[in-house]
Design an enzyme around this catalytic site. Structure first.
Site, PDB file in Angstrom:
ATOM      1  N   GLY A 188      55.793  82.285   0.833  1.00 39.62           N
ATOM      2  CA  GLY A 188      55.131  81.766  -0.367  1.00 39.62           C
ATOM      3  C   GLY A 188      54.587  82.824  -1.315  1.00 39.62           C
ATOM      4  N   LEU A 189      53.365  82.601  -1.742  1.00 36.91           N
ATOM      5  CA  LEU A 189      52.757  83.486  -2.743  1.00 36.91           C
ATOM      6  C   LEU A 189      52.478  84.872  -2.171  1.00 36.91           C
TER       7      LEU A 189
ATOM      8  N   ARG B 178      51.116  84.633  11.956  1.00 31.25           N
ATOM      9  CA  ARG B 178      51.156  84.369  13.394  1.00 31.25           C
ATOM     10  C   ARG B 178      52.544  84.575  13.979  1.00 31.25           C
TER      11      ARG B 178
ATOM     12  N   ASP C  51      46.742  86.491  14.230  1.00 27.54           N
ATOM     13  CA  ASP C  51      46.106  85.225  13.881  1.00 27.54           C
ATOM     14  C   ASP C  51      44.725  85.573  13.330  1.00 27.54           C
TER      15      ASP C  51
ATOM     16  N   PHE D  11      46.055  70.654   4.597  1.00 24.81           N
ATOM     17  CA  PHE D  11      46.892  69.457   4.512  1.00 24.81           C
ATOM     18  C   PHE D  11      46.039  68.348   3.917  1.00 24.81           C
TER      19      PHE D  11
ATOM     20  N   TYR E 155      39.423  74.148  -6.895  1.00 29.16           N
ATOM     21  CA  TYR E 155      38.486  73.189  -6.284  1.00 29.16           C
ATOM     22  C   TYR E 155      37.461  73.880  -5.389  1.00 29.16           C
TER      23      TYR E 155
ATOM     24  N   LYS F 129      37.170  77.289   0.921  1.00 27.37           N
ATOM     25  CA  LYS F 129      37.435  78.144  -0.245  1.00 27.37           C
ATOM     26  C   LYS F 129      36.142  78.405  -1.028  1.00 27.37           C
TER      27      LYS F 129
HETATM   28  C1  HXC Z   1      45.276  64.978  10.431  1.00 25.03           C
HETATM   29  C2  HXC Z   1      45.933  66.925  11.509  1.00 25.03           C
HETATM   30  C3  HXC Z   1      47.061  67.036  10.658  1.00 25.03           C
HETATM   31  C4  HXC Z   1      47.252  66.007   9.656  1.00 25.03           C
HETATM   32  C5  HXC Z   1      47.070  68.719  12.030  1.00 25.03           C
HETATM   33  N1  HXC Z   1      45.985  67.974  12.341  1.00 25.03           N
HETATM   34  N2  HXC Z   1      47.745  68.158  11.012  1.00 25.03           N
HETATM   35  N3  HXC Z   1      45.045  65.920  11.394  1.00 25.03           N
HETATM   36  N4  HXC Z   1      46.331  65.014   9.583  1.00 25.03           N
HETATM   37  N5  HXC Z   1      48.282  66.056   8.817  1.00 25.03           N
HETATM   38  C6  HXC Z   1      45.026  68.235  13.411  1.00 25.03           C
HETATM   39  C7  HXC Z   1      45.665  68.300  14.786  1.00 25.03           C
HETATM   40  O1  HXC Z   1      45.855  67.028  15.345  1.00 25.03           O
HETATM   41  C8  HXC Z   1      44.609  69.115  15.558  1.00 25.03           C
HETATM   42  O2  HXC Z   1      43.481  68.345  15.863  1.00 25.03           O
HETATM   43  C9  HXC Z   1      44.146  70.115  14.507  1.00 25.03           C
HETATM   44  O3  HXC Z   1      44.447  69.538  13.230  1.00 25.03           O
HETATM   45  C10 HXC Z   1      44.865  71.458  14.615  1.00 25.03           C
HETATM   46  O4  HXC Z   1      46.254  71.231  14.529  1.00 25.03           O
HETATM   47  P1  HXC Z   1      47.317  72.216  15.180  1.00 25.03           P
HETATM   48  O5  HXC Z   1      48.661  71.742  14.784  1.00 25.03           O
HETATM   49  O6  HXC Z   1      47.009  72.431  16.614  1.00 25.03           O
HETATM   50  O7  HXC Z   1      46.905  73.585  14.420  1.00 25.03           O
HETATM   51  P2  HXC Z   1      47.717  74.873  14.115  1.00 25.03           P
HETATM   52  O8  HXC Z   1      48.974  74.963  14.953  1.00 25.03           O
HETATM   53  O9  HXC Z   1      46.741  75.979  14.184  1.00 25.03           O
HETATM   54  O10 HXC Z   1      48.231  74.656  12.589  1.00 25.03           O
HETATM   55  C11 HXC Z   1      47.355  74.740  11.500  1.00 25.03           C
HETATM   56  C12 HXC Z   1      47.689  73.745  10.375  1.00 25.03           C
HETATM   57  C13 HXC Z   1      49.184  73.878   9.962  1.00 25.03           C
HETATM   58  C14 HXC Z   1      46.759  74.039   9.237  1.00 25.03           C
HETATM   59  C15 HXC Z   1      47.457  72.313  10.894  1.00 25.03           C
HETATM   60  O11 HXC Z   1      49.456  72.975   8.888  1.00 25.03           O
HETATM   61  C16 HXC Z   1      49.547  75.260   9.557  1.00 25.03           C
HETATM   62  O12 HXC Z   1      49.955  76.068  10.398  1.00 25.03           O
HETATM   63  N6  HXC Z   1      49.388  75.638   8.254  1.00 25.03           N
HETATM   64  C17 HXC Z   1      49.648  76.984   7.763  1.00 25.03           C
HETATM   65  C18 HXC Z   1      50.249  77.033   6.403  1.00 25.03           C
HETATM   66  C19 HXC Z   1      49.582  76.155   5.343  1.00 25.03           C
HETATM   67  O13 HXC Z   1      48.831  75.234   5.670  1.00 25.03           O
HETATM   68  N7  HXC Z   1      49.924  76.430   4.082  1.00 25.03           N
HETATM   69  C20 HXC Z   1      49.421  75.694   2.968  1.00 25.03           C
HETATM   70  C21 HXC Z   1      48.420  76.472   2.241  1.00 25.03           C
HETATM   71  S1  HXC Z   1      48.274  75.683   0.706  1.00 25.03           S
HETATM   72  P3  HXC Z   1      43.256  67.685  17.337  1.00 25.03           P
HETATM   73  O14 HXC Z   1      41.912  67.055  17.246  1.00 25.03           O
HETATM   74  O15 HXC Z   1      44.371  66.696  17.512  1.00 25.03           O
HETATM   75  O16 HXC Z   1      43.307  68.824  18.311  1.00 25.03           O
HETATM   76  C22 HXC Z   1      46.766  75.740   0.039  1.00 25.03           C
HETATM   77  C23 HXC Z   1      46.850  75.239  -1.390  1.00 25.03           C
HETATM   78  C24 HXC Z   1      45.587  74.946  -2.081  1.00 25.03           C
HETATM   79  O17 HXC Z   1      45.823  76.134   0.629  1.00 25.03           O
HETATM   80  C25 HXC Z   1      45.729  74.292  -3.452  1.00 25.03           C
HETATM   81  C26 HXC Z   1      47.076  73.762  -3.877  1.00 25.03           C
HETATM   82  C27 HXC Z   1      47.214  73.254  -5.277  1.00 25.03           C
HETATM   83  P1  NAP Z   2      52.075  79.373   2.602  1.00 24.90           P
HETATM   84  O1  NAP Z   2      53.408  79.956   2.312  1.00 24.90           O
HETATM   85  O2  NAP Z   2      51.973  78.293   3.619  1.00 24.90           O
HETATM   86  O3  NAP Z   2      51.104  80.575   2.968  1.00 24.90           O
HETATM   87  C1  NAP Z   2      50.147  80.551   3.973  1.00 24.90           C
HETATM   88  C2  NAP Z   2      50.381  81.755   4.874  1.00 24.90           C
HETATM   89  O4  NAP Z   2      49.296  81.888   5.776  1.00 24.90           O
HETATM   90  C3  NAP Z   2      51.646  81.650   5.722  1.00 24.90           C
HETATM   91  O5  NAP Z   2      52.389  82.843   5.594  1.00 24.90           O
HETATM   92  C4  NAP Z   2      51.152  81.479   7.148  1.00 24.90           C
HETATM   93  O6  NAP Z   2      52.023  82.106   8.071  1.00 24.90           O
HETATM   94  C5  NAP Z   2      49.800  82.178   7.064  1.00 24.90           C
HETATM   95  N1  NAP Z   2      48.859  81.685   8.067  1.00 24.90           N
HETATM   96  C6  NAP Z   2      48.483  80.408   8.290  1.00 24.90           C
HETATM   97  N2  NAP Z   2      47.616  80.340   9.304  1.00 24.90           N
HETATM   98  C7  NAP Z   2      47.414  81.627   9.714  1.00 24.90           C
HETATM   99  C8  NAP Z   2      46.633  82.211  10.735  1.00 24.90           C
HETATM  100  N3  NAP Z   2      45.838  81.472  11.528  1.00 24.90           N
HETATM  101  N4  NAP Z   2      46.670  83.559  10.879  1.00 24.90           N
HETATM  102  C9  NAP Z   2      47.463  84.310  10.080  1.00 24.90           C
HETATM  103  N5  NAP Z   2      48.222  83.818   9.108  1.00 24.90           N
HETATM  104  C10 NAP Z   2      48.212  82.483   8.932  1.00 24.90           C
HETATM  105  O7  NAP Z   2      51.414  78.781   1.279  1.00 24.90           O
HETATM  106  P2  NAP Z   2      51.118  79.411  -0.175  1.00 24.90           P
HETATM  107  O8  NAP Z   2      51.200  78.295  -1.133  1.00 24.90           O
HETATM  108  O9  NAP Z   2      51.912  80.628  -0.400  1.00 24.90           O
HETATM  109  O10 NAP Z   2      49.576  79.820  -0.048  1.00 24.90           O
HETATM  110  C11 NAP Z   2      49.128  81.147  -0.194  1.00 24.90           C
HETATM  111  C12 NAP Z   2      47.682  81.167  -0.689  1.00 24.90           C
HETATM  112  O11 NAP Z   2      47.615  80.609  -1.980  1.00 24.90           O
HETATM  113  C13 NAP Z   2      46.710  80.371   0.163  1.00 24.90           C
HETATM  114  O12 NAP Z   2      45.468  81.052   0.221  1.00 24.90           O
HETATM  115  C14 NAP Z   2      46.553  79.088  -0.601  1.00 24.90           C
HETATM  116  O13 NAP Z   2      45.330  78.445  -0.332  1.00 24.90           O
HETATM  117  C15 NAP Z   2      46.589  79.633  -2.018  1.00 24.90           C
HETATM  118  N6  NAP Z   2      46.895  78.653  -3.057  1.00 24.90           N
HETATM  119  C16 NAP Z   2      48.157  78.184  -3.216  1.00 24.90           C
HETATM  120  C17 NAP Z   2      48.422  77.314  -4.249  1.00 24.90           C
HETATM  121  C18 NAP Z   2      49.810  76.809  -4.520  1.00 24.90           C
HETATM  122  O14 NAP Z   2      50.003  76.038  -5.442  1.00 24.90           O
HETATM  123  N7  NAP Z   2      50.798  77.206  -3.754  1.00 24.90           N
HETATM  124  C19 NAP Z   2      47.388  76.907  -5.107  1.00 24.90           C
HETATM  125  C20 NAP Z   2      46.119  77.399  -4.911  1.00 24.90           C
HETATM  126  C21 NAP Z   2      45.870  78.289  -3.884  1.00 24.90           C
HETATM  127  P3  NAP Z   2      52.275  81.560   9.565  1.00 24.90           P
HETATM  128  O15 NAP Z   2      52.219  80.060   9.488  1.00 24.90           O
HETATM  129  O16 NAP Z   2      53.612  82.110   9.918  1.00 24.90           O
HETATM  130  O17 NAP Z   2      51.164  82.144  10.398  1.00 24.90           O
END
Ligand code: HXC
Ligand code: NAP
Length: 294
Positions: A27-28, A48, A74, A106, A157, A172
Site C-alpha cells: 500500500g502507501l 509481520r 510485529d 476494519f 478522523y 489515531k
Molecule cells: C469484528 C473482528 C473482525 C471484523 C477481526 N476481528 N476482524 N471483529 N469484525 N471484521 C476480531 C477477531 O475476531 C479477534 O477478536 C480480533 O479482532 C483480532 O483478530 P485477529 O484476526 O486474530 O487479528 P490479527 O491476525 O492480528 O489481524 C489484525 C486485523 C487484520 C486488524 C484484524 O485486519 C489485519 O491484519 N490488518 C492489517 C492491515 C490493515 O488493517 N490495513 C488497513 C489499514 S487502513 P476475538 O475476540 O475473536 O479474539 C486504515 C485507513 C484509515 O487504517 C482511513 C481510510 C480512509
Molecule cells: P495496508 O497496505 O494494509 O498497510 C498496512 C501495513 O501495516 C501492512 O503492510 C501490514 O503488513 C502492516 N501491519 C499491520 N499490522 C502490523 C503489525 N502488527 N506489525 C507490523 N506491521 C503491521 O494499508 P494502507 O492503506 O497502505 O495503510 C497505510 C497507512 O495509511 C495506515 O497507517 C493507514 O491507517 C493510513 N491511511 C490510509 C488511508 C487510505 O486511504 N489508504 C487513509 C488514511 C490513512 P502485514 O499485514 O504484512 O503485517
C-alpha cells in the site's frame, strides 16, 4: 506538463539517509518507501510477513537500484521492535527517519466488537507507533545522534472521530497527540515529529477492510471529495519525502492533511447547499432580498 502524479523532489534529496518504514511492504508504505529509494535513501521495510517483504524488497531494489533491508517485526511486541532497531543499525550504521505507517483497521458497529478486537487495533496503531517511537527515540538519545525525524500516518478522523471505525479513530487520535507532544519534548534531542492525514488513497489493505464487496460501488469515496477524485500515491509520497527531508527542517509538530478537502466538506454547516441547482439561486436571492426590504 508537470502535475501531482510526477516526482517532486530533486534526485538526491534523501541521499545518505536511512529510513525505516513500518508496514513498508504494501500500500502507501510501499509507495513512500519506493520514492525514498529513488531519492537516494536506504530503506528498511518491516511488517509481520517476511516472505511478502522479501518479494517486495527484490522488486524495489530492481526498480530503484537502492538498498533495502526487510525485517519481520510485529510492532505490537516491544522486543521485536528493539530487534528491528538493532538489525537496521547493524545493516546501515544509523537510522535517520522513522515512518510509522503500519496500521490495522476494519469497519464494524462498535457493539459487535469483542474487547480483543478493539485492543487489536489499538495495539497495532497506538501501541505499535509508541513502541517504534520509544525504541528509536531512546536509541538516538543514548547515542547522542541528532537531526532525526519521526513521521506518523494518521487520518482526518483523528480529530473529527468517525462512527464504525471507533478503535482506529481512538488510536489515531492518540498518535496525533503523541506527535504534537514529542515535537516539543524531544526537540532538545534533535528530533522532529510530524504527521500526515491522508484522505482516500486506494490500497488493497484499506479497501478490502473498509469497503468490502459491493460497498466499493455503493460508496464511491471520490464523490465525498470536493476535488472529485481519490488520491494518487505519488502525491502522498511527494509530501512524505518533503517531510522526512532536510527541506522541512523548520516544520515540527504539524499534521498535514492531504484529502482534497474531504473532511471539511463533511464539516461545514452549509456545504450541503452544493445540491441547490444553479437556476434556483436567482429565486433564492430574490426571496432573501425581499425579506431585507420589509
Ligand atoms: C469484528 C473482528 C473482525 C471484523 C477481526 N476481528 N476482524 N471483529 N469484525 N471484521 C476480531 C477477531 O475476531 C479477534 O477478536 C480480533 O479482532 C483480532 O483478530 P485477529 O484476526 O486474530 O487479528 P490479527 O491476525 O492480528 O489481524 C489484525 C486485523 C487484520 C486488524 C484484524 O485486519 C489485519 O491484519 N490488518 C492489517 C492491515 C490493515 O488493517 N490495513 C488497513 C489499514 S487502513 P476475538 O475476540 O475473536 O479474539 C486504515 C485507513 C484509515 O487504517 C482511513 C481510510 C480512509
Ligand atoms: P495496508 O497496505 O494494509 O498497510 C498496512 C501495513 O501495516 C501492512 O503492510 C501490514 O503488513 C502492516 N501491519 C499491520 N499490522 C502490523 C503489525 N502488527 N506489525 C507490523 N506491521 C503491521 O494499508 P494502507 O492503506 O497502505 O495503510 C497505510 C497507512 O495509511 C495506515 O497507517 C493507514 O491507517 C493510513 N491511511 C490510509 C488511508 C487510505 O486511504 N489508504 C487513509 C488514511 C490513512 P502485514 O499485514 O504484512 O503485517
Amino acid at each position: 506538463m508537470m502535475n501531482y502524479s510526477h516526482k517532486m523532489l530533486r534526485d538526491d534529496a534523501l541521499k545518505g539517509k536511512t529510513i525505516v518504514v513500518t508496514g513498508g511492504g504494501s500500500g502507501l508504505g510501499k509507495s513512500m518507501a519506493t520514492y525514498f529509494l529513488e531519492l537516494g535513501a536506504n530503506v528498511v521495510i518491516t511488517s509481520r510477513n517476511l516472505d511478502k517483504l522479501k518479494v517486495v524488497q527484490a522488486e524495489m531494489e530492481a526498480q530503484t537500484g537502492g538498498k533495502v533491508l526487510a525485517v519481520a517485526c510485529d510492532v505490537r511486541d516491544y522486543e521485536q521492535v528493539e530487534a528491528m532497531v538493532k538489525a537496521s543499525v547493524d545493516k546501515f550504521g544509523s537510522v535517520d527517519v522513522l515512518l510509522n505507517n503500519a496500521a490495522g483497521n476494519f469497519i464494524s458497529p462498535t457493539e459487535r466488537l469483542s474487547a480483543n478486537a478493539f485492543d487489536t487495533i489499538i495495539d497495532i496503531v497506538l501501541k505499535g507507533t509508541k513502541n517504534c517511537t520509544l525504541a528509536f527515540g531512546k536509541y538516538w538519545i543514548d547515542k547522542k545522534e541528532t537531526q532525526k525525524v519521526v513521521l506518523n500516518i494518521v487520518t482526518t478522523y483523528a480529530w473529527t472521530g468517525s462512527a464504525y471505525v471507533v478503535p482506529s479513530a481512538t488510536a489515531k487520535a492518540g498518535v496525533l497527540a503523541m506527535t504534537r507532544s514529542l515535537a516539543v519534548e524531544w526537540a532538545k534531542y534533535g528530533m522532529r515529529f510530524n504527521a500526515i492525514a491522508p484522505g482516500p488513497f486506494p490500497t488493497k489493505g484499506a479497501w478490502d477492510r473498509l469497503l468490502p464487496g459491493d460497498l466499493k460501488e455503493k460508496f464511491d469515496l471520490a464523490k465525498k471529495v470536493p476535488l472529485k477524485r481519490v488520491g494518487d500515491h505519488q502525491e502522498l509520497a511527494n509530501l512524505a519525502a518533503y517531510l522526512v527531508s532536510d527541506f522541512s527542517a523548520y516544520v515540527n509538530g504539524e499534521v498535514i492533511t492531504i484529502d482534497g478537502g474531504e473532511w471539511l466538506k463533511g464539516a461545514g454547516q452549509f456545504n450541503l447547499l452544493e445540491d441547490v441547482p444553479e437556476e434556483m439561486w436567482d429565486m433564492l436571492e430574490a426571496m432573501i432580498r425581499a425579506k431585507k426590504s420589509k
